[in-house]
Design a protein around this motif. Structure first.
Motif, mmCIF file in Angstrom:
data_model
loop_
_atom_site.group_PDB
_atom_site.id
_atom_site.type_symbol
_atom_site.label_atom_id
_atom_site.label_comp_id
_atom_site.label_asym_id
_atom_site.label_seq_id
_atom_site.Cartn_x
_atom_site.Cartn_y
_atom_site.Cartn_z
ATOM 1 N N SER A 299 0.824 -1.205 0.000
ATOM 2 C CA SER A 299 0.000 0.000 0.000
ATOM 3 C C SER A 299 0.862 1.261 0.000
ATOM 4 O O SER A 299 0.329 2.368 -0.004
ATOM 5 C CB SER A 299 -0.916 0.010 1.233
ATOM 6 N N ARG B 166 -2.177 8.605 5.081
ATOM 7 C CA ARG B 166 -2.040 7.996 6.398
ATOM 8 C C ARG B 166 -3.031 8.668 7.338
ATOM 9 O O ARG B 166 -3.189 9.898 7.324
ATOM 10 C CB ARG B 166 -0.623 8.161 6.917
ATOM 11 N N LEU B 167 -3.705 7.872 8.152
ATOM 12 C CA LEU B 167 -4.673 8.432 9.097
ATOM 13 C C LEU B 167 -3.937 8.855 10.361
ATOM 14 O O LEU B 167 -3.864 8.139 11.360
ATOM 15 C CB LEU B 167 -5.756 7.388 9.407
ATOM 16 N N ASP C 22 -4.630 3.974 6.630
ATOM 17 C CA ASP C 22 -4.605 3.426 7.985
ATOM 18 C C ASP C 22 -3.635 4.259 8.796
ATOM 19 O O ASP C 22 -2.856 5.036 8.256
ATOM 20 C CB ASP C 22 -4.177 1.956 7.958
ATOM 21 N N ARG D 58 -7.071 6.202 12.995
ATOM 22 C CA ARG D 58 -8.190 5.477 12.389
ATOM 23 C C ARG D 58 -9.375 5.314 13.354
ATOM 24 O O ARG D 58 -10.534 5.496 12.940
ATOM 25 C CB ARG D 58 -7.740 4.116 11.874
ATOM 26 N N GLU E 255 -13.141 6.473 12.350
ATOM 27 C CA GLU E 255 -14.250 5.523 12.331
ATOM 28 C C GLU E 255 -15.353 5.945 13.285
ATOM 29 O O GLU E 255 -16.549 5.765 12.986
ATOM 30 C CB GLU E 255 -13.736 4.126 12.685
ATOM 31 N N VAL F 35 -14.897 4.251 5.707
ATOM 32 C CA VAL F 35 -13.477 4.072 6.013
ATOM 33 C C VAL F 35 -13.077 2.681 5.519
ATOM 34 O O VAL F 35 -13.475 1.678 6.103
ATOM 35 C CB VAL F 35 -13.207 4.216 7.520
ATOM 36 N N GLY G 204 -9.790 1.597 4.942
ATOM 37 C CA GLY G 204 -8.464 1.146 5.339
ATOM 38 C C GLY G 204 -7.460 1.272 4.211
ATOM 39 O O GLY G 204 -7.741 1.850 3.155
ATOM 40 N N ALA G 205 -6.273 0.707 4.428
ATOM 41 C CA ALA G 205 -5.221 0.772 3.421
ATOM 42 C C ALA G 205 -5.539 -0.164 2.264
ATOM 43 O O ALA G 205 -6.098 -1.244 2.458
ATOM 44 C CB ALA G 205 -3.881 0.400 4.039
#
Length: 382
Positions: A23, A215-216, A247, A251, A255, A269, A271-272
């Protein structure tokens, strides 16, 4: 003919990670190496991952291997020895601190040159964290390692002076290099393919889809996504959806924001995702949102531009240089009211104007950040 090939400069390009399903942004590197191989003799060292058996443009491909610290150090030493035996004496690194340390230690033996890329830093921390002793130690280690490199490479333009001041590197030791994007991978889709992609992703045709890819983390503005989108939903009269790809430590906060009653079903959401899945996401969306508080040379903007996707972003780091001085939808860092206004403005654009904006961004990406141009820039540093 052979003499002309052998007289070309030799470069070792160190790739931190390369796998089909990664990713990270290193999936861009093969296209750059293919162009670079037309200009210089390239050896590529892959530190982690499962790279292919061969890479276009690469004369020597070395895998470091090893999973523990000791085995990785030994693998790195072996890779340096192989590259030296093949006559390669200049290394280009991005984020490979272990590899950099090994190069510094072995330089008296092999006499190699080190070009180190860095763009952006991690000075912005969440209020609850602040500047910890670990962050101070990390800065000290980075500062020490920088004393031993031959050129400190960064980009875009505004980051050159900034990084020179930040790390106390003499201006004459600095060099400019762009990030590149493969515009054949990141590209707009034909209308019928775009409709299918949106259907496959579960996005309705009449929805305005805003995409966040990053990136979160606090630095990337992840905590702003919920508040900004909640206000946007209340202010526009068209169905909107926010798709969050990435991610990281924030996160759970993102969420939680997505579970708010007024955002449920509107904020997703995911994710990666592997990098090879991102071109379809960009091409199927209607707008990229990047609310970063801190940046260097954000690849997400370049990817979106190549996909002809309108962008709403902040002026963090070199973002303004990347997207261009005349881009109308760039706000000051932390100005959520401006981000909201820009999102509303993009939503209100007629389809033809939005498409024209995307076309201008794609043209800029092709002119400024193509692998061929970046390969020529890197050749110039040799």
């Amino acid at each position: 003919m052979t003499m002309a090939v052998e007289s070309r400069p030799r470069l070792v390009y160190v790739i931190p990670h390369l796998s089909e399903h990664e990713s990270e942004h290193f999936a861009h590197i093969p296209a750059l190496l293919a162009e670079l191989g037309k200009r210089v003799e390239v050896a590529a060292v892959v530190e982690r991952g499962a790279p292919p058996e061969r890479l276009d443009g690469v004369r020597l491909l070395v895998r470091v291997g090893g999973t523990g610290r000791i085995t990785r150090v030994l693998g790195t030493l072996s890779a340096v020895r192989r590259c030296a035996a093949a006559g390669h004496d200049t290394y280009f690194l991005r984020y490979s601190r272990l590899f950099l340390a090994v190069l510094i230690v072995t330089r008296p033996l092999y006499r190699h040159r080190i070009l180190l890329w860095r763009s952006g830093i991690s000075d912005v921390a969440p209020p609850e964290v602040g500047r910890t002793p670990a962050r101070v130690l990390n800065d000290l280690v980075n500062w020490t390692l920088l004393r031993f490199v031959h050129r400190f490479v960064t980009g875009p333009e505004s980051m050159v002076g900034y990084m020179s001041r930040r790390w106390r590197v003499p201006p004459g030791k600095m060099a400019l290099l762009y990030n590149d994007v493969d515009a054949t991978r990141f590209a707009p889709l034909p209308a019928d393919h775009r409709r299918k992609a949106r259907a496959d992703l579960g996005w309705a045709e009449d929805e305005f889809v805003i995409l966040f890819v990053h990136r979160l983390s606090y630095r990337k503005g992840a905590r702003l996504l919920g508040p900004v989108f909640r206000r946007l939903v209340a202010r526009v009269d068209v169905p909107v959806r926010l798709v969050v790809v990435g991610d990281g430590p924030d996160r759970p906060d993102v969420e939680q924001a997505a579970r708010a009653p007024e955002l449920r079903g509107r904020m997703l959401v995911v994710g990666a995702l592997p990098n090879h899945e991102l071109p379809r996401m960009y091409a199927a969306a209607d707008c990229l949102l990047m609310p970063s508080l801190e940046e260097g040379f954000p690849r997400v903007i370049v990817e979106a531009m190549a996909a002809a996707l309108p962008v709403v972003c902040t002026d963090a780091g070199g973002s303004g240089d990347v997207i261009g001085p005349d881009h109308p939808y760039i706000s000051r860092v932390g100005d959520t009211a401006a981000l909201l206004r820009h999102l509303e403005a993009v939503i209100a654009l007629p389809a033809a104007e939005r498409a024209a904006l995307g076309d201008r961004l794609r043209a800029r990406a092709g002119e400024q950040f193509s692998p061929a141009r970046v390969a020529a820039m890197l050749q110039g540093l040799l």
